[in-house]
Design a protein around this motif. Structure first.
Motif, PDB file in Angstrom:
ATOM      1  N   LEU A  80       0.682  -1.497   0.359  1.00  0.00           N
ATOM      2  CA  LEU A  80       0.215   0.402   0.087  1.00  0.00           C
ATOM      3  C   LEU A  80       0.917   1.418  -0.247  1.00  0.00           C
ATOM      4  N   ARG A  81       1.696   0.928   0.928  1.00  0.00           N
ATOM      5  CA  ARG A  81       2.910   2.128   0.607  1.00  0.00           C
ATOM      6  C   ARG A  81       3.512   2.623  -0.381  1.00  0.00           C
ATOM      7  N   ASN A  82       3.895   1.278  -1.664  1.00  0.00           N
ATOM      8  CA  ASN A  82       4.455   1.385  -2.573  1.00  0.00           C
ATOM      9  C   ASN A  82       3.624   2.646  -3.633  1.00  0.00           C
ATOM     10  N   SER A  83       2.348   1.551  -3.458  1.00  0.00           N
ATOM     11  CA  SER A  83       0.797   2.780  -4.122  1.00  0.00           C
ATOM     12  C   SER A  83       0.776   3.508  -4.201  1.00  0.00           C
ATOM     13  N   VAL A  84       1.285   3.963  -2.861  1.00  0.00           N
ATOM     14  CA  VAL A  84       0.774   5.703  -2.101  1.00  0.00           C
ATOM     15  C   VAL A  84       1.949   6.692  -3.399  1.00  0.00           C
ATOM     16  N   ALA A  85       3.153   5.734  -2.704  1.00  0.00           N
ATOM     17  CA  ALA A  85       4.228   6.603  -3.509  1.00  0.00           C
ATOM     18  C   ALA A  85       3.556   6.776  -5.210  1.00  0.00           C
ATOM     19  N   ALA A  86       3.603   5.403  -5.723  1.00  0.00           N
ATOM     20  CA  ALA A  86       3.354   5.258  -7.232  1.00  0.00           C
ATOM     21  C   ALA A  86       2.344   6.534  -7.219  1.00  0.00           C
ATOM     22  N   LYS A  87       1.510   6.397  -6.453  1.00  0.00           N
ATOM     23  CA  LYS A  87       0.388   8.085  -6.570  1.00  0.00           C
ATOM     24  C   LYS A  87       0.770   9.111  -6.323  1.00  0.00           C
ATOM     25  N   GLU A  88       1.416   9.516  -5.574  1.00  0.00           N
ATOM     26  CA  GLU A  88       2.117  10.729  -4.795  1.00  0.00           C
ATOM     27  C   GLU A  88       3.624  10.772  -6.251  1.00  0.00           C
ATOM     28  N   LYS A  89       3.606  10.422  -6.613  1.00  0.00           N
ATOM     29  CA  LYS A  89       4.882  10.126  -8.241  1.00  0.00           C
ATOM     30  C   LYS A  89       3.723  10.974  -9.037  1.00  0.00           C
ATOM     31  N   ASP A  90       2.982  10.196  -9.587  1.00  0.00           N
ATOM     32  CA  ASP A  90       1.756  10.376 -10.853  1.00  0.00           C
ATOM     33  C   ASP A  90       1.484  12.338 -10.040  1.00  0.00           C
ATOM     34  N   LEU A  91       0.882  12.184  -9.087  1.00  0.00           N
ATOM     35  CA  LEU A  91       0.647  14.116  -8.150  1.00  0.00           C
ATOM     36  C   LEU A  91       1.759  14.456  -8.804  1.00  0.00           C
ATOM     37  N   ASP A  92       2.681  14.498  -8.196  1.00  0.00           N
ATOM     38  CA  ASP A  92       3.805  14.902  -8.853  1.00  0.00           C
ATOM     39  C   ASP A  92       3.904  15.478 -10.012  1.00  0.00           C
ATOM     40  N   THR A  93       3.721  14.636 -10.973  1.00  0.00           N
ATOM     41  CA  THR A  93       4.333  14.690 -12.800  1.00  0.00           C
ATOM     42  C   THR A  93       2.722  15.634 -13.010  1.00  0.00           C
ATOM     43  N   THR A  94       1.600  15.392 -12.474  1.00  0.00           N
ATOM     44  CA  THR A  94       0.714  15.728 -13.114  1.00  0.00           C
ATOM     45  C   THR A  94       0.876  17.529 -12.669  1.00  0.00           C
ATOM     46  N   GLU A  95       0.697  17.519 -11.175  1.00  0.00           N
ATOM     47  CA  GLU A  95       1.132  18.808 -10.711  1.00  0.00           C
ATOM     48  C   GLU A  95       2.514  19.362 -11.194  1.00  0.00           C
ATOM     49  N   SER A  96       3.639  18.952 -11.716  1.00  0.00           N
ATOM     50  CA  SER A  96       4.086  19.788 -12.953  1.00  0.00           C
ATOM     51  C   SER A  96       3.834  20.532 -14.379  1.00  0.00           C
ATOM     52  N   GLN A  97       2.747  19.369 -14.213  1.00  0.00           N
ATOM     53  CA  GLN A  97       1.752  19.518 -16.097  1.00  0.00           C
ATOM     54  C   GLN A  97       1.183  20.761 -15.526  1.00  0.00           C
ATOM     55  N   LEU A  98       0.356  21.066 -14.329  1.00  0.00           N
ATOM     56  CA  LEU A  98      -0.288  22.024 -13.685  1.00  0.00           C
ATOM     57  C   LEU A  98       0.558  23.170 -14.271  1.00  0.00           C
ATOM     58  N   ALA A  99       1.393  23.272 -13.585  1.00  0.00           N
ATOM     59  CA  ALA A  99       2.476  24.717 -13.329  1.00  0.00           C
ATOM     60  C   ALA A  99       3.064  25.033 -15.153  1.00  0.00           C
ATOM     61  N   ARG A 100       3.085  24.237 -15.555  1.00  0.00           N
ATOM     62  CA  ARG A 100       3.512  24.077 -17.088  1.00  0.00           C
ATOM     63  C   ARG A 100       2.248  24.698 -16.994  1.00  0.00           C
ATOM     64  N   THR A 101       1.348  24.362 -18.251  1.00  0.00           N
ATOM     65  CA  THR A 101       0.536  24.742 -18.573  1.00  0.00           C
ATOM     66  C   THR A 101      -0.050  26.302 -17.508  1.00  0.00           C
ATOM     67  N   GLN A 102       0.004  26.640 -16.569  1.00  0.00           N
ATOM     68  CA  GLN A 102      -0.310  27.942 -15.646  1.00  0.00           C
ATOM     69  C   GLN A 102       0.922  28.752 -16.877  1.00  0.00           C
ATOM     70  N   MET A 103       2.385  28.537 -17.126  1.00  0.00           N
ATOM     71  CA  MET A 103       2.919  28.776 -17.206  1.00  0.00           C
ATOM     72  C   MET A 103       2.573  28.906 -18.607  1.00  0.00           C
ATOM     73  N   GLN A 104       2.184  29.020 -19.449  1.00  0.00           N
ATOM     74  CA  GLN A 104       1.601  28.622 -20.818  1.00  0.00           C
ATOM     75  C   GLN A 104       0.625  29.189 -21.024  1.00  0.00           C
ATOM     76  N   ARG A 105      -0.302  29.310 -20.011  1.00  0.00           N
ATOM     77  CA  ARG A 105      -1.348  30.642 -19.967  1.00  0.00           C
ATOM     78  C   ARG A 105      -0.628  31.807 -19.547  1.00  0.00           C
ATOM     79  N   GLU A 106      -0.221  31.676 -18.910  1.00  0.00           N
ATOM     80  CA  GLU A 106       0.434  33.339 -18.128  1.00  0.00           C
ATOM     81  C   GLU A 106       0.775  33.959 -19.638  1.00  0.00           C
ATOM     82  N   LYS A 107       2.259  33.164 -20.555  1.00  0.00           N
ATOM     83  CA  LYS A 107       2.336  33.339 -21.231  1.00  0.00           C
ATOM     84  C   LYS A 107       1.593  34.031 -22.808  1.00  0.00           C
ATOM     85  N   THR A 108       0.930  32.718 -23.244  1.00  0.00           N
ATOM     86  CA  THR A 108      -0.432  33.291 -23.621  1.00  0.00           C
ATOM     87  C   THR A 108      -1.062  34.414 -23.532  1.00  0.00           C
TER      88      THR A 108
END
Length: 382
Positions: A80-108
């Motif tokens: 379960l902890r491994n599953s949580v770690a994997a999900k947290e990693k996916d969440l980090d990736t998603t948050e990174s994507q969110l940060a990039r889209t936010q930067m793109q939005r601001e630039k646009t």
């Protein structure tokens, strides 16, 4: 030498009158009652101790099983902890994507603002031309001036069109970014909810297991504590029993059992004409069935087993500290001189006892050369 001395003791008894004591002293009876109660309580407490011991062992085994289950649970929790770690990693990736889209939005958005500003300037530059066209005015200018004016107007219109197209493209890109951002936000929230749910389940499992383990351990400790208390009580009662019974015959005065099962007879109930051959006894007489077993009243060593004139077969036990017990008129005996007997152990069987006109036993206690009253030592009553 021992045989000769004991024979002299027995022959000395013949010259003495038969003495029979009264009822067992109340103190001896109280000791007997206390001893009986203590033994019953010890037996009851031993049963309780065995029960508690069994329950404690079962709880201990259950606790061991829980510890084994803990290992399995830890393995499951690790997954379960491994599953949580994997999900947290996916969440980090998603948050990174969110940060990039936010930067793109601001630039646009910044690019759109700049384009709109440029468009405003172009519109401002084109506005006089629009006014002249609306008023129908024509400028009086040379061909060269007209040509320059046309080129300038065309370039302004072309730039305006380009800016408008860019704005349209940027607005579309912004809309796509907004949609992507919304999707990423939903995914991030889903992942966060899943992580929290997994963590909650993980925590709940650990809490439930810890509660079960604590409950079993508390029950085991409670049983072991109660068992310790019971064992302590048994030890105390055994100490009291030992104090009552002692390690020697003197400590059991008033508590000794009867040597035989039968009817005890008083001196008046005996055939005195048959006592003339052996007068002066200071012991107890019992009428029994033929061949009734005769038992040692206390642990002792056989110092005599033979036929004595006037007593038939006689067994004498030495109980230490100069105390002896005598069993007379036996039909037979299964013990030998030097043999050690336990209390209650059969040493022979009753035969014909003339004084009771049938089968019986004559019993006597002595301290050194002195006969002592058996009534003060035995628990039996007339």
């Amino acid at each position: 030498m021992i045989h000769t001395a004991l024979r002299a003791i027995v022959l000395c008894l013949v010259s003495l009158a038969l003495g029979v004591g009264s009822l067992a002293p109340s103190l001896a009876q109280a000791k007997s009652n206390e001893l009986s109660t203590l033994k019953k309580n010890v037996s009851s407490q031993k049963k309780q101790a065995n029960k508690l011991r069994s329950q404690a062992q079962k709880l201990s085994q259950q606790e061991k099983r829980l510890h084994k289950d803990l290992a399995k649970l830890e393995h499951s929790l690790k997954s379960l902890r491994n599953s949580v770690a994997a999900k947290e990693k996916d969440l980090d990736t998603t948050e990174s994507q969110l940060a990039r889209t936010q930067m793109q939005r601001e630039k646009t958005e910044q690019s759109i603002a700049e384009a709109e500003k440029a468009l405003g300037k172009l519109v401002q530059a084109m506005w006089p031309l629009k006014l002249d066209a609306l008023k129908g005015k024509k400028r009086s200018e040379t061909w060269a001036e007209s040509d320059r004016h046309f080129v300038w107007s065309s370039s302004v219109y072309a730039e305006t069109r380009r800016v408008l197209e860019k704005l349209d493209s940027q607005h579309k890109a912004l809309a796509e970014l907004e949609e992507t951002h919304t999707v990423l936000l939903k995914n991030a929230q889903k992942q966060l909810d899943s992580i929290n749910a997994t963590k909650d389940g993980l925590l709940q499992k650990r809490l439930q297991f810890a509660q079960n383990l604590r409950k079993v351990r508390a029950e085991r400790l409670s049983h072991e504590e109660e068992l310790s208390s019971v064992i302590s009580a048994i030890s105390t009662m055994n100490y009291r029993i030992k104090a009552l019974t002692g390690g020697n015959i003197k400590a059991q005065k008033g508590l000794l059992p009867s040597p035989v099962s039968g009817k005890r007879l008083s001196s008046r109930q005996l055939s005195h004409d048959r006592l003339e051959a052996a007068p002066g006894r200071h012991g107890l007489s019992f009428r029994t069935v033929d061949g009734a077993p005769v038992n040692a009243i206390f642990a002792g060593r056989v110092v005599h087993n033979n036929i004595l004139r006037g007593y038939g077969r006689v067994v004498i036990l030495s109980h230490g500290d100069q105390y002896y017990s005598l069993y007379a008129f036996l039909s037979e005996s299964n013990v030998s001189v030097g043999q050690n007997l336990q209390q209650g152990q059969t040493l022979g069987w009753t035969g014909t006892y003339p004084a009771v006109d049938g089968p019986g036993l004559y019993f006597e206690l002595r301290f050194g050369q002195k006969a002592i009253n058996p009534d003060k030592w035995l628990t039996l009553r007339r």
